[in-house]
Design an enzyme around this catalytic site. Structure first.
Site, PDB file in Angstrom:
ATOM      1  N   GLY A  14      19.764  -8.144 -22.746  1.00  0.00           N
ATOM      2  CA  GLY A  14      20.325  -8.522 -24.043  1.00  0.00           C
ATOM      3  C   GLY A  14      21.279  -7.500 -24.631  1.00  0.00           C
ATOM      4  O   GLY A  14      21.424  -7.431 -25.855  1.00  0.00           O
ATOM      5  N   SER A  15      21.978  -6.756 -23.776  1.00  0.00           N
ATOM      6  CA  SER A  15      22.927  -5.790 -24.346  1.00  0.00           C
ATOM      7  C   SER A  15      24.112  -6.517 -24.995  1.00  0.00           C
ATOM      8  O   SER A  15      24.674  -6.024 -25.980  1.00  0.00           O
ATOM      9  CB  SER A  15      23.398  -4.786 -23.300  1.00  0.00           C
ATOM     10  OG  SER A  15      24.172  -5.403 -22.312  1.00  0.00           O
ATOM     11  N   ARG A  67      14.352 -29.657 -14.571  1.00  0.00           N
ATOM     12  CA  ARG A  67      15.400 -28.958 -15.331  1.00  0.00           C
ATOM     13  C   ARG A  67      15.658 -29.688 -16.647  1.00  0.00           C
ATOM     14  O   ARG A  67      15.822 -29.079 -17.698  1.00  0.00           O
ATOM     15  CB  ARG A  67      16.674 -28.925 -14.476  1.00  0.00           C
ATOM     16  CG  ARG A  67      17.772 -28.053 -15.030  1.00  0.00           C
ATOM     17  CD  ARG A  67      19.011 -28.083 -14.139  1.00  0.00           C
ATOM     18  NE  ARG A  67      18.800 -27.582 -12.808  1.00  0.00           N
ATOM     19  CZ  ARG A  67      18.644 -26.296 -12.488  1.00  0.00           C
ATOM     20  NH1 ARG A  67      18.642 -25.383 -13.435  1.00  0.00           N
ATOM     21  NH2 ARG A  67      18.474 -25.920 -11.245  1.00  0.00           N
ATOM     22  N   HIS A 111      30.838 -14.264 -18.174  1.00  0.00           N
ATOM     23  CA  HIS A 111      30.663 -14.172 -16.727  1.00  0.00           C
ATOM     24  C   HIS A 111      31.322 -12.879 -16.246  1.00  0.00           C
ATOM     25  O   HIS A 111      32.444 -12.566 -16.666  1.00  0.00           O
ATOM     26  CB  HIS A 111      31.304 -15.388 -16.046  1.00  0.00           C
ATOM     27  CG  HIS A 111      31.122 -15.393 -14.564  1.00  0.00           C
ATOM     28  ND1 HIS A 111      29.926 -15.717 -13.971  1.00  0.00           N
ATOM     29  CD2 HIS A 111      31.984 -15.082 -13.565  1.00  0.00           C
ATOM     30  CE1 HIS A 111      30.053 -15.600 -12.654  1.00  0.00           C
ATOM     31  NE2 HIS A 111      31.284 -15.224 -12.386  1.00  0.00           N
TER      32      HIS A 111
HETATM   33  C1  GRF Z   1      26.045  -9.736 -17.970  1.00  0.00           C
HETATM   34  O1  GRF Z   1      26.464  -9.052 -16.838  1.00  0.00           O
HETATM   35  C2  GRF Z   1      26.777 -11.042 -18.083  1.00  0.00           C
HETATM   36  O2  GRF Z   1      28.076 -10.981 -17.600  1.00  0.00           O
HETATM   37  C3  GRF Z   1      25.933 -11.962 -17.249  1.00  0.00           C
HETATM   38  O3  GRF Z   1      24.609 -11.540 -17.502  1.00  0.00           O
HETATM   39  C4  GRF Z   1      24.599 -10.173 -17.875  1.00  0.00           C
HETATM   40  C5  GRF Z   1      23.866 -10.043 -19.169  1.00  0.00           C
HETATM   41  O4  GRF Z   1      23.675  -8.714 -19.538  1.00  0.00           O
HETATM   42  N1  GRF Z   1      26.182 -13.332 -17.594  1.00  0.00           N
HETATM   43  P1  GRF Z   1      22.881  -8.367 -20.868  1.00  0.00           P
HETATM   44  O5  GRF Z   1      21.493  -9.004 -20.750  1.00  0.00           O
HETATM   45  O6  GRF Z   1      23.648  -8.889 -22.026  1.00  0.00           O
HETATM   46  O7  GRF Z   1      22.801  -6.871 -20.863  1.00  0.00           O
END
Ligand code: GRF
Length: 217
Positions: A14-15, A67, A111
């Site tokens: 969740g960064s 799903r 992405h």
């Molecule tokens: C990121 O690399 C994003 O591009 C991908 O998932 C990852 C999420 O990172 N879709 P975080 O959990 O927000 O740190």
């Protein structure tokens, strides 16, 4: 302009969620996160949300037969929260067509590649294997085609000699934390329209690759 209620869907650290929380706190994003939903109970992003007093919800996909049944439960939770914008931030589930259609034009994903290059997984290694000079991330609207919706923001990073996938991932990840808040800021300010011709930002058509954030160290 009214504050936009936002739901953020996560599966992990969740960064990116944190970057959006921070941009709301500083007043840059005219939005409010009304729910953080995770399909994993141990996602660290849930703790980030709790620290920011954001209501959280865990919906474990393994508890559902299909799903579609899982997506229906998630959809119910999002809609009950009143969210108008849905932000996928490291949500590691493929979404069903009905779910995607329900949030058409108001669901974003990030992405880790310069789409349309490297849809799917292992994007950093694939960019290295191809000998690319640059790489990056893309914020895009979600459509039924996986990683295939209209592109809103791209952040570019250089690939250096000697980079491995871990080093490259770290460089891209830090740019995600600029690109995603920017995209959410624009959406919450009502500056973005998705049209059959492409994305309009302030009524101007963006290039198909979206708005490009240049790299500066
Ligand atoms: C990121 O690399 C994003 O591009 C991908 O998932 C990852 C999420 O990172 N879709 P975080 O959990 O927000 O740190």
């Amino acid at each position: 302009m009214a504050v936009t209620p936002i739901a953020v869907l996560i599966s992990g650290s969740g960064s990116n969620l944190q970057a959006i929380i921070d941009a709301i706190d500083t007043g840059r994003i005219n939005g409010r996160i009304v729910r953080v939903i995770s399909n994993k109970a141990d996602a660290y992003g849930l703790e980030r949300a709790r620290n920011a007093n954001i209501p959280t919800c865990v919906i474990d996909h393994k508890a559902f037969d299909s799903r579609e049944a899982f997506d229906t439960a998630v959809q119910q939770e999002i809609d009950d929260s009143g969210a108008q914008l849905v932000v996928l931030a490291g949500f590691m589930r493929i979404l069903s067509a009905g779910f995607v259609r329900h949030y058409q034009g108001r669901m974003l994903n990030i992405h880790p590649s310069l789409l349309p290059l490297y849809k799917g997984l292992h994007t950093h290694q694939r960019a290295l294997d191809a000998g690319d000079a640059e790489h990056g991330c893309t914020v895009h609207f979600v459509t039924e085609e996986l990683d295939g919706g209209p592109l809103l923001v791209q952040a570019v990073v250089p690939i250096h000699a000697g980079d491995d996938a871990t080093a490259l991932q770290a460089r891209v990840h830090s740019r995600e934390h600029l690109a995603y808040p920017l995209a959410v800021e624009w959406c919450c300010a009502g500056r973005v329209q998705v049209t059959p011709q492409g994305i309009l930002l302030d009524n101007e058509l963006l290039p198909a690759s979206g708005f490009r954030l240049p790299y500066n160290d």
